[in-house]
Write a protein that holds these residues in place. Structure first.
Motif, PDB file in Angstrom:
ATOM      1  N   GLU A 143       6.179  -8.682 -38.580  1.00 30.16           N
ATOM      2  CA  GLU A 143       6.679  -9.250 -37.864  1.00 30.16           C
ATOM      3  C   GLU A 143       5.933  -9.299 -36.663  1.00 30.16           C
ATOM      4  O   GLU A 143       5.823  -9.807 -35.763  1.00 30.16           O
ATOM      5  N   MET A 144       4.421  -8.899 -36.985  1.00 34.30           N
ATOM      6  CA  MET A 144       3.107  -9.400 -36.556  1.00 34.30           C
ATOM      7  C   MET A 144       2.081 -10.813 -37.045  1.00 34.30           C
ATOM      8  O   MET A 144       2.300 -11.810 -35.970  1.00 34.30           O
ATOM      9  N   LEU A 145       3.301 -11.110 -38.094  1.00 36.07           N
ATOM     10  CA  LEU A 145       2.907 -12.619 -39.066  1.00 36.07           C
ATOM     11  C   LEU A 145       3.632 -13.290 -38.330  1.00 36.07           C
ATOM     12  O   LEU A 145       3.704 -14.552 -38.554  1.00 36.07           O
ATOM     13  N   TYR A 146       5.142 -12.781 -37.853  1.00 41.30           N
ATOM     14  CA  TYR A 146       6.069 -13.901 -38.290  1.00 41.30           C
ATOM     15  C   TYR A 146       5.752 -15.026 -37.237  1.00 41.30           C
ATOM     16  O   TYR A 146       6.613 -16.258 -38.060  1.00 41.30           O
ATOM     17  N   PRO A 147       4.806 -14.735 -36.090  1.00 44.11           N
ATOM     18  CA  PRO A 147       5.107 -15.418 -35.277  1.00 44.11           C
ATOM     19  C   PRO A 147       4.529 -17.111 -35.684  1.00 44.11           C
ATOM     20  O   PRO A 147       3.717 -17.981 -35.686  1.00 44.11           O
ATOM     21  N   LEU A 148       3.876 -17.154 -36.804  1.00 40.78           N
ATOM     22  CA  LEU A 148       2.634 -17.156 -37.342  1.00 40.78           C
ATOM     23  C   LEU A 148       3.153 -18.726 -38.507  1.00 40.78           C
ATOM     24  O   LEU A 148       2.692 -20.069 -38.249  1.00 40.78           O
ATOM     25  N   VAL A 149       4.340 -18.448 -39.266  1.00 37.85           N
ATOM     26  CA  VAL A 149       5.375 -19.218 -39.941  1.00 37.85           C
ATOM     27  C   VAL A 149       6.542 -19.286 -39.214  1.00 37.85           C
ATOM     28  O   VAL A 149       6.798 -20.156 -40.390  1.00 37.85           O
ATOM     29  N   ALA A 157      -5.527 -21.893 -35.046  1.00 40.87           N
ATOM     30  CA  ALA A 157      -4.463 -22.809 -34.581  1.00 40.87           C
ATOM     31  C   ALA A 157      -2.917 -23.239 -35.282  1.00 40.87           C
ATOM     32  O   ALA A 157      -2.724 -23.525 -34.090  1.00 40.87           O
ATOM     33  N   VAL A 158      -2.751 -21.808 -35.679  1.00 39.75           N
ATOM     34  CA  VAL A 158      -1.752 -21.576 -35.778  1.00 39.75           C
ATOM     35  C   VAL A 158      -1.001 -20.889 -34.565  1.00 39.75           C
ATOM     36  O   VAL A 158       0.113 -20.579 -34.058  1.00 39.75           O
ATOM     37  N   THR A 159      -1.691 -19.824 -33.962  1.00 33.05           N
ATOM     38  CA  THR A 159      -1.744 -19.127 -33.123  1.00 33.05           C
ATOM     39  C   THR A 159      -1.605 -19.553 -31.264  1.00 33.05           C
ATOM     40  O   THR A 159      -0.897 -19.602 -30.389  1.00 33.05           O
ATOM     41  N   GLY A 160      -2.227 -20.501 -31.547  1.00 31.19           N
ATOM     42  CA  GLY A 160      -2.843 -20.424 -30.334  1.00 31.19           C
ATOM     43  C   GLY A 160      -2.246 -21.744 -29.406  1.00 31.19           C
ATOM     44  O   GLY A 160      -1.223 -22.396 -30.310  1.00 31.19           O
ATOM     45  N   LYS A 161      -2.254 -21.990 -28.266  1.00 24.93           N
ATOM     46  CA  LYS A 161      -0.632 -22.787 -27.003  1.00 24.93           C
ATOM     47  C   LYS A 161      -1.372 -23.676 -27.014  1.00 24.93           C
ATOM     48  O   LYS A 161      -0.070 -25.139 -26.794  1.00 24.93           O
ATOM     49  N   GLY A 162      -2.789 -24.007 -26.869  1.00 23.15           N
ATOM     50  CA  GLY A 162      -2.800 -25.294 -26.741  1.00 23.15           C
ATOM     51  C   GLY A 162      -2.985 -26.093 -25.270  1.00 23.15           C
ATOM     52  O   GLY A 162      -2.231 -26.770 -25.004  1.00 23.15           O
ATOM     53  N   SER A 163      -2.726 -24.983 -24.286  1.00 26.30           N
ATOM     54  CA  SER A 163      -2.284 -25.501 -22.866  1.00 26.30           C
ATOM     55  C   SER A 163      -2.242 -26.792 -22.668  1.00 26.30           C
ATOM     56  O   SER A 163      -2.235 -27.244 -21.559  1.00 26.30           O
ATOM     57  N   ARG A 164      -4.316 -26.980 -22.744  1.00 22.11           N
ATOM     58  CA  ARG A 164      -4.675 -28.266 -22.592  1.00 22.11           C
ATOM     59  C   ARG A 164      -4.154 -29.372 -22.810  1.00 22.11           C
ATOM     60  O   ARG A 164      -4.053 -30.182 -22.760  1.00 22.11           O
ATOM     61  N   VAL A 165      -3.916 -29.482 -24.026  1.00 20.98           N
ATOM     62  CA  VAL A 165      -3.725 -30.866 -24.955  1.00 20.98           C
ATOM     63  C   VAL A 165      -2.719 -30.479 -25.658  1.00 20.98           C
ATOM     64  O   VAL A 165      -2.592 -32.442 -26.454  1.00 20.98           O
ATOM     65  N   GLY A 166      -1.888 -29.611 -25.509  1.00 19.09           N
ATOM     66  CA  GLY A 166      -0.790 -29.325 -26.110  1.00 19.09           C
ATOM     67  C   GLY A 166      -0.277 -28.913 -27.656  1.00 19.09           C
ATOM     68  O   GLY A 166      -1.439 -29.375 -28.424  1.00 19.09           O
ATOM     69  N   LYS A 167       0.112 -28.268 -27.596  1.00 22.92           N
ATOM     70  CA  LYS A 167       0.199 -27.553 -29.885  1.00 22.92           C
ATOM     71  C   LYS A 167      -0.220 -28.177 -30.864  1.00 22.92           C
ATOM     72  O   LYS A 167      -0.731 -27.879 -31.253  1.00 22.92           O
ATOM     73  N   GLU A 168       0.024 -29.861 -30.655  1.00 20.69           N
ATOM     74  CA  GLU A 168       0.303 -30.359 -32.016  1.00 20.69           C
ATOM     75  C   GLU A 168      -1.390 -30.637 -31.939  1.00 20.69           C
ATOM     76  O   GLU A 168      -1.607 -30.453 -32.985  1.00 20.69           O
ATOM     77  N   VAL A 169      -1.391 -31.119 -30.712  1.00 21.82           N
ATOM     78  CA  VAL A 169      -2.657 -31.249 -31.400  1.00 21.82           C
ATOM     79  C   VAL A 169      -4.094 -30.750 -31.505  1.00 21.82           C
ATOM     80  O   VAL A 169      -4.705 -30.413 -32.240  1.00 21.82           O
TER      81      VAL A 169
END
Lengths: 537, 400
Positions: B289-295, B26-38
């Motif tokens: 640093e690996m975890l930072y993108p999650l937050v 949920a946090v990492t995926g870009k959701g390119s099809r449905v958009g990040k928020e969805v």
């Protein structure tokens, strides 16, 4: 003298941060207009800030500081933790701590002893810390709760726009004078539906709820003070606290130390779990105790006649103490004691048993007269037998029999046996758990152990603690305070319309997220949707 | 019944694991099809549903265990497993208050580690010794665990805050210390992994030595790096050609199992450092640093509030269970409400620590960074009390 008169015309006491009347910040030094206001204690002056002269005031000021309180908490924390590094004095199997710690734990153990950490919870420093925390609790609370109470009681509905606009949650909107009346009504209505108490004063609204949660910390502190007070009482009022242990054998009646009661042990028992109830490879092994029980009768002694009157009867089990009046009896120890041994005297020449006799290990007779004129005399008795190595003056080493205690843990006897027809009396050695056939092989009469007579002994803890009701009441009050303070929150919303501008500000003591959501919801329902997210500030 | 118990625990573990994956997705995926928020919303919902199914199965496990043995919180396995349950339960409560998907990506892995750690301990249902035969066992232990569960969520939120904060302040001391915390967490993971690996290999070794004059045999399930003081090898499987302990523990280390416990600690540290090195070499970054993108999208103020809120919920519950109920039971069982037993002292230390936290926060304005560090420190104190005091310091509460 500082000038503490506010622009609104109100005179404030020295030390006031926010005007008592309109809430405008007074102390311009150290105040940063870009930051939300410091709402602690409603910006009221506390006693510790207003009086600074006499010794009493200095002591008051010292203990009223939360900084001091935090230090006291932290020092107590560190000392408590250090006390668990090595076992405390009460837990060591030795009554010579000065040797024990150095011997067991080397340098650090010795240091531990020398610093007094081996008995830290009873040390004057620790007790003084607890007492200081108690004083700090009283003074900190009084210093804050009174001004806070006054401030919350005398709140003005109309607050300075500066005060409202500098809350952490705030919005400023342009609203025309035609719209404002209806909007203020709708906002008041919606906030009221969210269980806010609403006060109106012209174009201002004060909506407030959950004020009682502000008293939570103070009620908690009262509970803690009561708790500490109870602990203090139990050690200072004679007769309020008793901590003794009494060991009673089955069938025995013993006086409870320091009390006018007697306890009789009718039956003491230990029950083990069946082996199928214990899983394979259990770390507890195969002998796990299921139950320790003492069937006991409690008697009270009549002071005039000396008669014992039964007052309570029942069983004492771990977790189920016997209670009578203020006295509580707890099952705390169980052991089996060898009371007596029964011996056969065998005539080895005729290979038959001549007679059987019983030796009380706590009180052996000097002489036992048996059948066929046989006479057994106890020459020496070692209840807790051991051999001690000694060096004689001529340099020879010898072993001398001694007894380590008066308890028959390993009884040993030297008997003298005389019978008609013996040229001279025989000496017979007997040490429990040791085969001495070699020593006694010349003898005609042999002593054979037939049975052991054992008795179960219950160790009962005898307690009187009259301060317990106070201590537990303190705990309950403390819990009520904590729940009030943490599970409810005090929320206030100020709304003011002035010259075409609507100011909305809100404050809570915790859970800002919930406050923001509530305001967003209320404003939406008042048909004037506003966002209160933190980025919007 | 025993089968049902085992299965429910296993599926619970599996649900927590899947929930972790869902939250991380949920946090990492870009959701390119449905958009990040969805994308975040959908996977966040999957994560929380899995966590809830896991909690429900965990309840089944507890119920079955009570039906078999009559109790569920009397030894290390039972307690740690229950603590895992309360952590997830507290997280679910916090999730519905704040709807933060990111927190799930950190709490759920913790629950997986906790459940793994719990199952390292013997899992048999043991009969209760007399001192534990009381209804207070359940009342006291469940309240303590519920409180600690909420405090643990406060810790995780504090950790999230630190990771988020350090992302903006890479050169700070906080960054270094945060990395140390990460390494320590990896050591716990290392302990769980090595325990399982040697358990699967069925490694056995035993050593004879004496404790207070009595001869005892210590069973090892991990190769002995540290052996007992003046111990004799009875039998030892060979590990990389190593048959004898590399060294013996000093004589002052107390308890009949001291050597085995120290040995476990050494294995945890070594395997944790190994994991850390491997991770660093693979990702070529520090762990945080690996975890930072999650937050990185999180609002600091909100994370700070979540941490505080969880602690504010946990503190009264812990006080009730760990001090008030504890004292009432101690009075019933041992005839005194306070006896300076190490466990009691550490409950007091925990309570004092969080009291200091609250006073720092409310009166000294310690928000954000300092507050988060204290939330982390508080959980360390809790771990000392649940694990270190039981395993290393002997006392009345040494039930494992």
């Amino acid at each position: 003298m500082e000038n503490t008169k506010c622009e609104c015309g109100h005179n404030n006491p020295v030390g006031t941060v926010l005007c008592e009347h309109c809430g405008k910040p007074l102390d311009e030094r150290g105040d940063r207009p870009d930051q939300p206001l410091d709402m602690r204690y409603e910006g009221k002056a506390r006693r510790s800030q207003t009086k600074k002269a006499s010794l009493v005031d200095r002591v008051w000021n010292f203990f009223s500081s939360v900084k001091v309180a935090i230090w006291l908490i932290l020092i107590t924390l560190v000392l408590s933790a250090l006390g668990t590094v090595f076992p405390q004095k009460q837990f060591i199997p030795s009554n010579r701590p000065e040797v024990y710690y150095a011997q067991e734990y080397g340098f650090w153990g010795d240091l531990y002893y020398k610093l007094g950490l081996y008995d830290v919870y009873e040390s004057p420093v620790y007790i003084a810390l607890l007492a200081s925390i108690g004083i700090s609790l009283v003074i900190c609370s009084l210093d804050r709760v009174l001004p806070l109470y006054k401030a919350l009681k005398n709140q003005q509905v109309k607050k300075s726009p500066v005060f409202i606009a500098r809350q952490r949650v705030t919005r400023t909107e342009t609203v025309s004078s035609e719209e404002k009346e209806a909007l203020l009504d709708r906002l008041a209505e919606q906030l009221s539906r969210k269980y806010y108490n609403i006060r109106r004063d012209g174009d201002s609204i004060l909506a407030e709820k959950g004020r009682f949660s502000r008293w939570g910390p103070y009620i908690n502190h009262i509970g803690l003070i009561l708790f500490l007070f109870g602990v203090l009482l139990r050690h200072s009022i004679p007769g309020w606290y008793l901590d003794e242990t009494v060991f009673v054998r089955e069938g025995e009646t013993k006086k409870l130390p320091g009390l006018n009661y007697y306890i009789e042990n009718k039956k003491a028992s230990a029950e083990l779990y069946d082996s199928e109830e214990i899983p394979m490879g259990s770390k507890n092994g195969q002998n796990v105790v299921k139950k320790y029980e003492t069937q006991a009768v409690l008697y009270e002694k009549n002071k005039d006649t000396g008669e014992l009157k039964e007052v309570k009867k029942g069983s004492i089990i771990v977790n189920h103490p016997m209670k009578y009046d203020d006295v509580e009896l707890f099952q705390s120890d169980f052991s089996t004691e060898t009371r007596a041994i029964v011996l056969n005297v065998r005539d080895q020449k005729k290979d038959r048993i001549v007679d059987t006799f019983k030796v009380n290990l706590f009180d052996p007779k000097e002489e036992y007269r048996l059948k066929e004129g046989l006479k057994v005399t106890v020459l020496d008795y070692f209840p807790d037998f051991a051999l001690e190595n000694k060096r004689l003056e001529n340099g020879k080493k010898v072993s001398i029999p001694i007894t380590k205690s008066e308890y028959p843990n390993r009884p040993a006897f030297i008997f003298k046996v005389n019978a008609p027809g013996l040229k001279k009396p025989e000496k017979s050695w007997m040490i429990s758990g040791t085969n001495l056939d070699d020593v006694n092989k010349e003898n005609r009469f042999a002593m054979e152990l037939k049975t052991l007579k054992t008795v179960n002994v219950s160790g009962l803890m005898v307690r009187v603690d009259k301060s317990l009701p106070i201590i537990f009441l303190g705990g309950i009050i403390s819990m009520i305070g904590l729940v009030m303070g943490f599970f409810w929150h005090h929320r206030r919303v100020w709304v003011r319309w002035e010259e075409g501008t609507l100011y909305i500000g809100a404050h809570t003591n915790k859970n800002w997220f919930g406050l923001r959501r509530e305001l967003e919801d209320a404003s939406k329902k008042a048909e004037y949707p506003l966002s209160f997210s933190p980025e919007q500030r | 019944m025993v089968q049902l118990m085992e299965y429910s625990l296993f599926t619970t573990f599996f649900c927590y694991l899947l929930s972790t994956i869902a939250f991380v997705t949920a946090v990492t995926g870009k959701g390119s099809r449905v958009g990040k928020e969805v994308h975040t919303r959908i996977w966040g919902r999957r994560g929380i549903v899995l966590a809830m199914i896991g909690v429900a199965l965990h309840v089944v496990f507890i119920v079955v265990r009570v039906m078999i043995g009559g109790h569920f919180t009397s030894n290390m396995f039972e307690f740690i497993a229950f603590l895992c349950f309360t952590i997830v339960a507290s997280f679910i409560v916090i999730f519905f208050l704040y709807r933060t998907v990111t927190l799930g990506a950190f709490v759920m892995p913790l629950s997986v580690i906790m459940l793994g750690y719990a199952s390292v301990f013997p899992r048999e249902v043991e009969p209760l010794i007399p001192a534990l035969q009381s209804y207070w066992l359940h009342i006291h232990v469940t309240t303590v665990a519920l409180g600690e569960g909420a405090l643990a969520v406060g810790f995780v939120a504090g950790l999230v805050y630190l990771i988020r904060w350090v992302g903006d302040n890479r050169m700070s001391r906080t960054a270094t210390w945060l990395e140390v915390i990460m390494a320590v967490i990896l050591m716990v993971v290392g302990f769980v992994l090595t325990s399982f690996i040697f358990g699967a290999m069925d490694y056995q070794a035993s050593f004879r030595h004496s404790v207070e004059g009595k001869a005892v045999v210590q069973e090892y399930h991990m190769p002995a790096i540290a052996g007992p003081y003046e111990g004799k090898t009875v039998q030892a499987d060979s590990f990389l050609g190593m048959k004898e302990p590399l060294f013996a523990i000093p004589s002052w280390m107390e308890g009949k199992e001291a050597a085995r416990k120290l040995n476990s600690v050494i294995w945890s540290v070594l395997s944790g450092l190994l994991l850390y090195t491997v991770l660093r070499l693979t990702i070529r970054k520090r762990i945080y640093e690996m975890l930072y993108p999650l937050v990185k999208h999180l609002n600091l103020e909100t994370v700070d509030e979540i941490s505080y809120r969880a602690i504010a919920i946990g503190y009264p519950i812990f006080t009730l269970g760990g001090l008030v109920f504890a004292m009432i039971w101690a009075h019933e069982a041992w005839g005194r409400f306070w006896g300076n037993d190490p466990k009691e002292i550490w409950a007091l230390v925990t309570w004092l620590f969080y009291s200091a936290y609250l006073h720092f926060r409310l009166s000294k304005g310690w928000h954000g960074l300092k507050s988060s560090w204290m939330a982390v420190g508080g959980f360390v104190v809790i771990l000392i009390n649940t694990i270190f005091v039981n395993l290393v310091i002997a006392g009345l509460h040494s039930y494992a």
